[in-house]
Write a protein that holds these residues in place. Structure first.
Motif, PDB file in Angstrom:
ATOM      1  N   PRO A   4       0.826  -1.211   0.000  1.00  9.70           N
ATOM      2  CA  PRO A   4       0.000   0.000   0.000  1.00  9.70           C
ATOM      3  C   PRO A   4       0.865   1.269   0.000  1.00  9.70           C
ATOM      4  CG  PRO A   4       0.279  -0.797   2.226  1.00  9.70           C
ATOM      5  CD  PRO A   4       1.090  -1.710   1.352  1.00  9.70           C
ATOM      6  N   ILE A   5       0.240   2.390  -0.362  1.00  8.07           N
ATOM      7  CA  ILE A   5       0.873   3.703  -0.299  1.00  8.07           C
ATOM      8  C   ILE A   5      -0.036   4.613   0.526  1.00  8.07           C
ATOM      9  CG2 ILE A   5       1.604   5.723  -1.605  1.00  8.07           C
ATOM     10  CD1 ILE A   5       2.260   3.909  -3.926  1.00  8.07           C
ATOM     11  N   GLY A   6       0.470   5.095   1.631  1.00 10.32           N
ATOM     12  CA  GLY A   6      -0.352   5.913   2.520  1.00 10.32           C
ATOM     13  C   GLY A   6      -0.227   7.389   2.234  1.00 10.32           C
ATOM     14  N   ARG A   7      -0.683   7.793   1.064  1.00 10.57           N
ATOM     15  CA  ARG A   7      -0.631   9.203   0.684  1.00 10.57           C
ATOM     16  C   ARG A   7      -2.018   9.658   0.251  1.00 10.57           C
ATOM     17  NH1 ARG A   7       3.739  11.716   0.291  1.00 10.57           N
ATOM     18  NH2 ARG A   7       2.812  13.270  -1.091  1.00 10.57           N
ATOM     19  N   PRO A   8      -2.376  10.928   0.523  1.00  7.01           N
ATOM     20  CA  PRO A   8      -3.686  11.420   0.074  1.00  7.01           C
ATOM     21  C   PRO A   8      -3.714  11.679  -1.434  1.00  7.01           C
ATOM     22  CG  PRO A   8      -2.449  13.192   1.104  1.00  7.01           C
ATOM     23  CD  PRO A   8      -1.631  11.938   1.292  1.00  7.01           C
ATOM     24  N   VAL A   9      -4.830  11.404  -2.025  1.00  7.85           N
ATOM     25  CA  VAL A   9      -5.068  11.729  -3.440  1.00  7.85           C
ATOM     26  C   VAL A   9      -6.409  12.436  -3.533  1.00  7.85           C
ATOM     27  CG1 VAL A   9      -5.464  10.819  -5.751  1.00  7.85           C
ATOM     28  CG2 VAL A   9      -3.699   9.800  -4.312  1.00  7.85           C
ATOM     29  N   THR A  10      -6.437  13.574  -4.200  1.00 11.52           N
ATOM     30  CA  THR A  10      -7.647  14.386  -4.309  1.00 11.52           C
ATOM     31  C   THR A  10      -8.269  14.212  -5.689  1.00 11.52           C
ATOM     32  OG1 THR A  10      -6.759  16.036  -2.787  1.00 11.52           O
ATOM     33  CG2 THR A  10      -8.571  16.733  -4.224  1.00 11.52           C
ATOM     34  N   PRO A  11      -9.552  13.844  -5.772  1.00  9.54           N
ATOM     35  CA  PRO A  11     -10.172  13.675  -7.088  1.00  9.54           C
ATOM     36  C   PRO A  11     -10.726  14.977  -7.662  1.00  9.54           C
ATOM     37  CG  PRO A  11     -11.705  12.995  -5.392  1.00  9.54           C
ATOM     38  CD  PRO A  11     -10.432  13.406  -4.679  1.00  9.54           C
ATOM     39  N   ILE A  12     -10.465  15.204  -8.931  1.00  8.89           N
ATOM     40  CA  ILE A  12     -11.205  16.183  -9.730  1.00  8.89           C
ATOM     41  C   ILE A  12     -12.068  15.349 -10.663  1.00  8.89           C
ATOM     42  CG2 ILE A  12     -11.068  17.967 -11.496  1.00  8.89           C
ATOM     43  CD1 ILE A  12      -8.451  18.885 -10.253  1.00  8.89           C
ATOM     44  N   ALA A  13     -13.364  15.341 -10.400  1.00  9.60           N
ATOM     45  CA  ALA A  13     -14.269  14.447 -11.120  1.00  9.60           C
ATOM     46  C   ALA A  13     -15.683  14.998 -11.021  1.00  9.60           C
ATOM     47  CB  ALA A  13     -14.213  13.038 -10.525  1.00  9.60           C
ATOM     48  N   LEU A  14     -16.591  14.382 -11.741  1.00  8.45           N
ATOM     49  CA  LEU A  14     -17.990  14.766 -11.660  1.00  8.45           C
ATOM     50  C   LEU A  14     -18.581  14.269 -10.347  1.00  8.45           C
ATOM     51  CD1 LEU A  14     -18.975  13.887 -15.334  1.00  8.45           C
ATOM     52  CD2 LEU A  14     -18.714  16.176 -14.372  1.00  8.45           C
ATOM     53  N   PRO A  15     -19.554  14.972  -9.794  1.00  2.00           N
ATOM     54  CA  PRO A  15     -20.151  14.543  -8.524  1.00  2.00           C
ATOM     55  C   PRO A  15     -21.043  13.320  -8.713  1.00  2.00           C
ATOM     56  CG  PRO A  15     -21.335  16.431  -9.403  1.00  2.00           C
ATOM     57  CD  PRO A  15     -20.151  16.229 -10.298  1.00  2.00           C
ATOM     58  N   ASP A  16     -21.312  12.645  -7.606  1.00  2.00           N
ATOM     59  CA  ASP A  16     -22.174  11.471  -7.615  1.00  2.00           C
ATOM     60  C   ASP A  16     -23.629  11.920  -7.592  1.00  2.00           C
ATOM     61  OD1 ASP A  16     -23.203   8.911  -7.390  1.00  2.00           O
ATOM     62  OD2 ASP A  16     -22.878   8.797  -5.219  1.00  2.00           O
ATOM     63  N   GLU A  17     -24.067  12.475  -8.715  1.00  2.00           N
ATOM     64  CA  GLU A  17     -25.443  12.972  -8.837  1.00  2.00           C
ATOM     65  C   GLU A  17     -25.789  13.110 -10.312  1.00  2.00           C
ATOM     66  OE1 GLU A  17     -24.892  17.786  -8.571  1.00  2.00           O
ATOM     67  OE2 GLU A  17     -24.436  16.658  -6.740  1.00  2.00           O
ATOM     68  N   PHE A  18     -27.078  13.199 -10.613  1.00  3.05           N
ATOM     69  CA  PHE A  18     -27.483  13.497 -11.977  1.00  3.05           C
ATOM     70  C   PHE A  18     -27.130  14.953 -12.281  1.00  3.05           C
ATOM     71  CE2 PHE A  18     -30.233   9.851 -11.015  1.00  3.05           C
ATOM     72  CZ  PHE A  18     -29.952   9.063 -12.123  1.00  3.05           C
ATOM     73  N   LEU A  19     -26.595  15.173 -13.476  1.00  3.18           N
ATOM     74  CA  LEU A  19     -26.048  16.475 -13.825  1.00  3.18           C
ATOM     75  C   LEU A  19     -27.076  17.360 -14.500  1.00  3.18           C
ATOM     76  CD1 LEU A  19     -22.668  15.163 -15.287  1.00  3.18           C
ATOM     77  CD2 LEU A  19     -23.211  15.756 -12.912  1.00  3.18           C
ATOM     78  N   ASP A  20     -26.818  18.654 -14.458  1.00  2.08           N
ATOM     79  CA  ASP A  20     -27.700  19.616 -15.102  1.00  2.08           C
ATOM     80  C   ASP A  20     -27.555  19.554 -16.621  1.00  2.08           C
ATOM     81  OD1 ASP A  20     -28.538  20.542 -12.628  1.00  2.08           O
ATOM     82  OD2 ASP A  20     -27.051  22.147 -12.559  1.00  2.08           O
ATOM     83  N   ALA A  21     -28.571  20.039 -17.305  1.00  2.00           N
ATOM     84  CA  ALA A  21     -28.485  20.276 -18.747  1.00  2.00           C
ATOM     85  C   ALA A  21     -28.133  21.738 -18.964  1.00  2.00           C
ATOM     86  CB  ALA A  21     -29.809  19.942 -19.427  1.00  2.00           C
TER      87      ALA A  21
END
Length: 339
Positions: A293-310
Motif C-alpha cells: 500500500p501507499i499511505g498518501r492522500p489523493v484528491t479527485p477532480i471528477a464529476l459529482p455522484d449525482e445526476f447532472l444539469d443540462a
C-alpha cells in the motif's frame, strides 16, 4: 485512398448549432476532424475482415467516414443497440473484425447484457466505440454517460480505453484491432483536440505514461481531462507551480505499477477525469494504492455522484470543475490548504 484528416485550431473549427454540443477543445487548441473514421479506414485498407456497425449514429460517431470508403462493409442497424451488438458478436464468430458505434449511454445502460454475454464472455474481438462519454453533451441525464466506466469496470475480460485526443484515437484503433477480446472506447468525435503530439508520447494499449514532468504537483488524468491537465500545468507554471501530468488512456487493465511509482513521491497528487467520482479513474488509483500500500492522500477532480444539469457545455464544465481554469483554481486551493 486517402486516410488523412484535417487539423485546425478550435477557433477555426466550424461552429456547432448550439453551445450544448460545443467542441471540447479549449480556445486555440489544434483539432482534427473525425480521427476515428480515418484511422478505421487505414486499418480496413489492410484487413478485409474489418466491418463497421452503427445504431443509427454513423454521422455522429464518425463511422460514416468508413461507410463512404467501404459501403459493402458498413451496416446501419437502426435504433437497436442490442441488435447491433448481437450482430457484431455473430460477425466476430465468423472471423470478421467488427467496430460498433453508438453513444456511451446506449452502449452501457441499454445494451449491457449483450456486451457482457454475447461479446466479452466468449472473448470475441468486438470493439465498441462509444461517443459522448462523461460530460461531453449538455442534453441532460439521458445522454450524459457520467457513470459508464463504473458500469463496465466490473465486466471480466473487457478492455476500457479513455483517449485524450486525436493522436490517442489514431494509434489506439489499429492496436484494438490487433488485440484479442472485447473493448470499450470512450470515443471523442467531430473536432477532436490534438495535444499529445507536442510531447514525447505514443499510445500503448494497457500503459500509462508520464507526458509532462514536474516536481510540485502530479495530475493523474484520463480522457479529455489530460488536455485540461496539460493546459492547467502551463497556467500553473505562471504561479511557480511545477506540475507533472500522468496520462492513463487505458482504464482496464490498469497500469498500476506506473501510476503508483509516480504517486509514491512527496508531490501533491490529484486525479482528473470526465466521469463520476464513483467507479472510474480515482477509484482505480485508490484501489491500486491500497494494494501496495501507499499511505498518501489523493484528491479527485471528477464529476459529482449525482445526476447532472443540462445546459451549455462550457458552462457545465465550469460548474462541475472540469474546465482548465477550474483545475488551476482547485490545485492552487489544495496547495494553499496544505500551507
Amino acid at each position: 485512398m486517402s486516410t488523412s484528416s484535417t487539423s485546425t485550431t478550435a477557433a477555426q473549427a466550424p461552429k456547432r448549432s448550439a453551445s450544448m454540443i460545443a467542441s471540447i477543445a479549449d480556445a486555440g487548441v489544434e483539432t482534427t476532424r473525425a480521427p476515428f473514421g480515418h484511422a478505421l479506414n487505414a486499418v480496413a485498407a489492410d484487413d478485409e475482415r474489418v466491418v463497421g456497425l452503427t445504431a443509427d449514429l454513423g454521422k455522429y460517431t464518425d463511422l460514416h467516414i468508413f461507410g463512404e470508403e467501404h459501403p459493402d462493409r458498413y451496416y446501419q442497424m437502426g435504433m437497436a443497440e442490442q441488435l447491433a451488438f448481437g450482430a457484431a458478436a455473430g460477425m466476430a464468430q465468423t472471423g470478421l473484425l467488427p467496430f460498433v458505434t453508438t453513444y456511451s449511454v446506449f452502449a452501457t445502460r441499454r445494451a449491457y447484457d449483450f456486451l457482457c454475454l454475447d461479446i466479452a464472455e466468449p472473448g470475441l474481438n468486438v470493439n465498441v466505440m462509444a461517443a459522448l462519454p462523461g460530460l461531453t453533451t449538455g442534453y441532460g441525464p439521458s445522454h450524459q454517460a457520467f457513470e459508464d466506466m463504473a458500469i463496465l469496470r466490473g465486466m471480466p475480460d473487457l478492455t476500457i480505453v479513455d483517449p485524450a485526443d486525436a493522436l490517442d484515437i489514431e494509434q489506439a484503433v489499429p492496436q484494438l484491432a490487433a488485440a484479442p477480446g472485447a473493448s470499450y472506447t470512450r470515443l471523442l468525435r467531430g473536432a477532436v483536440p490534438r495535444v499529445l503530439h507536442e510531447y514525447d508520447y505514443s499510445f500503448e494499449l494497457g500503459k500509462a505514461k508520464v507526458v509532462r514532468p514536474g516536481e510540485d504537483v502530479l495530475l493523474v488524468s484520463s480522457g479529455l481531462m489530460t488536455m485540461r491537465a496539460l493546459l492547467a500545468a502551463e497556467k500553473l507554471a505562471e504561479h511557480s507551480v511545477d506540475v507533472a501530468v500522468l496520462h492513463c488512456p487505458t482504464i482496464k487493465p490498469f497500469d498500476a505499477e506506473t501510476v503508483l511509482d509516480a504517486i509514491d513521491t512527496p508531490r501533491m497528487t490529484l486525479t482528473c477525469e470526465n466521469h463520476t467520482v464513483v467507479g472510474g479513474l480515482f477509484e482505480s488509483v485508490a484501489a491500486a494504492m491500497a494494494r501496495r500500500p501507499i499511505g498518501r492522500p489523493v484528491t479527485p477532480i471528477a464529476l459529482p455522484d449525482e445526476f447532472l444539469d443540462a445546459g451549455a457545455l462550457p458552462t457545465l464544465h465550469d460548474r462541475y470543475g472540469l474546465s482548465t481554469d477550474a483545475v488551476v483554481a482547485r490545485v492552487l486551493a489544495e496547495l494553499d490548504a496544505q500551507g
